[in-house]
Write a protein that holds these residues in place. Structure first.
Motif, PDB file in Angstrom:
ATOM      1  N   ARG A  88      -1.433  22.746 -34.921  1.00 37.29           N
ATOM      2  CA  ARG A  88      -1.982  21.420 -35.197  1.00 37.29           C
ATOM      3  C   ARG A  88      -2.359  20.718 -33.898  1.00 37.29           C
ATOM      4  O   ARG A  88      -3.425  20.098 -33.793  1.00 37.29           O
ATOM      5  N   GLU A  89      -1.492  20.818 -32.914  1.00 33.70           N
ATOM      6  CA  GLU A  89      -1.770  20.184 -31.614  1.00 33.70           C
ATOM      7  C   GLU A  89      -2.999  20.808 -30.960  1.00 33.70           C
ATOM      8  O   GLU A  89      -3.846  20.110 -30.391  1.00 33.70           O
ATOM      9  N   ILE A  90      -3.103  22.133 -31.026  1.00 33.59           N
ATOM     10  CA  ILE A  90      -4.250  22.829 -30.425  1.00 33.59           C
ATOM     11  C   ILE A  90      -5.542  22.428 -31.121  1.00 33.59           C
ATOM     12  O   ILE A  90      -6.575  22.216 -30.474  1.00 33.59           O
ATOM     13  N   THR A  91      -5.500  22.301 -32.432  1.00 32.56           N
ATOM     14  CA  THR A  91      -6.685  21.879 -33.184  1.00 32.56           C
ATOM     15  C   THR A  91      -7.144  20.494 -32.735  1.00 32.56           C
ATOM     16  O   THR A  91      -8.349  20.241 -32.576  1.00 32.56           O
ATOM     17  N   GLN A  92      -6.215  19.598 -32.505  1.00 33.52           N
ATOM     18  CA  GLN A  92      -6.562  18.259 -32.033  1.00 33.52           C
ATOM     19  C   GLN A  92      -7.177  18.313 -30.640  1.00 33.52           C
ATOM     20  O   GLN A  92      -8.085  17.536 -30.324  1.00 33.52           O
ATOM     21  N   GLU A  93      -6.717  19.235 -29.820  1.00 35.52           N
ATOM     22  CA  GLU A  93      -7.262  19.376 -28.472  1.00 35.52           C
ATOM     23  C   GLU A  93      -8.697  19.871 -28.482  1.00 35.52           C
ATOM     24  O   GLU A  93      -9.453  19.646 -27.525  1.00 35.52           O
ATOM     25  N   MET A  94      -9.103  20.523 -29.557  1.00 33.74           N
ATOM     26  CA  MET A  94     -10.474  21.036 -29.660  1.00 33.74           C
ATOM     27  C   MET A  94     -11.476  19.945 -29.997  1.00 33.74           C
ATOM     28  O   MET A  94     -12.678  20.124 -29.819  1.00 33.74           O
ATOM     29  N   GLY A  95     -11.001  18.818 -30.509  1.00 33.75           N
ATOM     30  CA  GLY A  95     -11.901  17.727 -30.878  1.00 33.75           C
ATOM     31  C   GLY A  95     -12.306  17.812 -32.334  1.00 33.75           C
ATOM     32  O   GLY A  95     -11.513  18.209 -33.190  1.00 33.75           O
ATOM     33  N   ASP A  96     -13.529  17.456 -32.631  1.00 35.90           N
ATOM     34  CA  ASP A  96     -14.049  17.475 -33.999  1.00 35.90           C
ATOM     35  C   ASP A  96     -14.323  18.909 -34.417  1.00 35.90           C
ATOM     36  O   ASP A  96     -15.344  19.492 -34.061  1.00 35.90           O
ATOM     37  N   THR A  97     -13.397  19.499 -35.181  1.00 37.11           N
ATOM     38  CA  THR A  97     -13.528  20.910 -35.552  1.00 37.11           C
ATOM     39  C   THR A  97     -14.468  21.146 -36.724  1.00 37.11           C
ATOM     40  O   THR A  97     -14.827  22.280 -37.019  1.00 37.11           O
ATOM     41  N   LYS A  98     -14.870  20.063 -37.406  1.00 39.63           N
ATOM     42  CA  LYS A  98     -15.767  20.210 -38.549  1.00 39.63           C
ATOM     43  C   LYS A  98     -17.226  20.308 -38.108  1.00 39.63           C
ATOM     44  O   LYS A  98     -18.041  20.976 -38.744  1.00 39.63           O
ATOM     45  N   ASN A  99     -17.534  19.605 -37.011  1.00 37.93           N
ATOM     46  CA  ASN A  99     -18.913  19.579 -36.525  1.00 37.93           C
ATOM     47  C   ASN A  99     -18.928  20.010 -35.064  1.00 37.93           C
ATOM     48  O   ASN A  99     -18.581  19.228 -34.169  1.00 37.93           O
ATOM     49  N   LYS A 107     -16.143  19.595 -22.733  1.00 38.74           N
ATOM     50  CA  LYS A 107     -15.402  18.463 -22.166  1.00 38.74           C
ATOM     51  C   LYS A 107     -14.032  18.275 -22.817  1.00 38.74           C
ATOM     52  O   LYS A 107     -13.284  17.374 -22.436  1.00 38.74           O
ATOM     53  N   SER A 108     -13.717  19.117 -23.785  1.00 40.30           N
ATOM     54  CA  SER A 108     -12.484  18.944 -24.551  1.00 40.30           C
ATOM     55  C   SER A 108     -11.246  19.317 -23.742  1.00 40.30           C
ATOM     56  O   SER A 108     -11.314  20.053 -22.746  1.00 40.30           O
ATOM     57  N   ILE A 109     -10.095  18.811 -24.191  1.00 40.27           N
ATOM     58  CA  ILE A 109      -8.809  19.164 -23.577  1.00 40.27           C
ATOM     59  C   ILE A 109      -8.574  20.662 -23.708  1.00 40.27           C
ATOM     60  O   ILE A 109      -8.028  21.299 -22.805  1.00 40.27           O
ATOM     61  N   PHE A 110      -8.995  21.222 -24.813  1.00 43.79           N
ATOM     62  CA  PHE A 110      -8.818  22.652 -25.092  1.00 43.79           C
ATOM     63  C   PHE A 110      -9.410  23.490 -23.959  1.00 43.79           C
ATOM     64  O   PHE A 110      -8.744  24.399 -23.433  1.00 43.79           O
TER      65      PHE A 110
END
Length: 253
Positions: A88-99, A107-110
């Motif tokens: 869940r944390e990694i998904t948030q680091e990726m940003g908007d995963t739907k688009n 530029k994402s934390i990921f």
């Protein structure tokens, strides 16, 4: 332009195993990997795992021995493929995963955080996420194949204390399985086309890879993998490529 990989390059790793199991086969009870023609194998996944393990512990003497630009910035060199990771944390680091948007992704934390995702690529994808997040890595390793057939030695391990209730001793029949001696060749390639897609930041990310490779086995020893060494004789030279081609032709015979 300073941070771009200028051209495609590659090299050949030479891995020597003496009385060790360089890569167990889970389909054959961790028997050293071996082809029907007797030649031994080392999977790319196995080798990259050792590189990840070296970098994962930022408190280790090895990490602290790295150049300042690496050891002073450990949060830029985390490992995505880690046990117990919080999806869940990694998904948030990726940003908007739907688009998916490539520039936002870079530029994402990921991207800024995970070295192995930048260099080896990633297949991290939650249900419903855009497939644009799946990236091919800049660095690709081939299958390591021994230059000649290997001999596998099998021994039975015994345990004086016993491992089962009611028994004073125990044994593991033919559980200690090692390659008597094997020399493996593993090709690898650096593809600059993917640097701008995965977020790889050369020269630092690739420089770190080159620092990790010679220590892959040296600082990852275990009882079953005690005498394994990896050597990188050369990289991107015409002579090295010709030698790699010669070895590959021999392996195909």
């Amino acid at each position: 332009m300073q941070n771009e990989v200028k051209r495609a390059t590659g090299g050949l790793l030479v891995i020597e195993a003496v009385n060790s199991n360089p890569n167990g086969d889970p389909d054959r009870e961790s028997e050293p990997r071996q082809r029907p023609n007797g030649r031994g194998e080392i999977s790319p996944v196995s080798f990259k795992r050792k590189l990840r393990d070296l970098l994962e512990d930022s408190d280790s003497p090895f990490f602290k021995s790295l150049p300042e630009k690496f050891k002073e910035n450990p949060d830029h060199y985390r490992i995505l493929e880690s046990r117990g990771r919080d999806r869940r944390e990694i998904t948030q680091e990726m940003g908007d995963t739907k688009n998916f948007n490539q520039q936002s992704f870079l530029k994402s934390i990921f991207v800024k955080k995970y070295w192995d995702a930048r260099v080896f690529g990633n297949t991290f994808l939650e249900e419903g996420s855009a497939k644009g997040f799946i990236k091919t890595g800049v660095a690709q390793f081939g299958v390591g194949v021994s230059i000649s057939p290997i001999d596998i030695v099998r021994h039975t391990n015994t345990n004086k204390a016993g491992v089962q209730e009611g028994k004073n001793a125990g044994m593991a029949p033919l559980a200690f399985r090692i390659v008597q001696h094997g020399v493996y060749c593993m090709p690898f390639f650096i593809n600059p086309n993917y640097a701008g897609k995965s977020g790889c930041t050369p020269p630092d990310d690739i420089e770190l890879l080159k620092l990790l490779i010679p220590k892959a086995y040296d600082l990852n020893r275990s009882a079953i993998r005690l005498m394994c060494e990896s050597v990188m004789p050369g990289i991107s030279s015409i002579k090295m490529r010709l030698e790699a081609a010669r070895i590959i032709c021999c392996l195909r015979r």
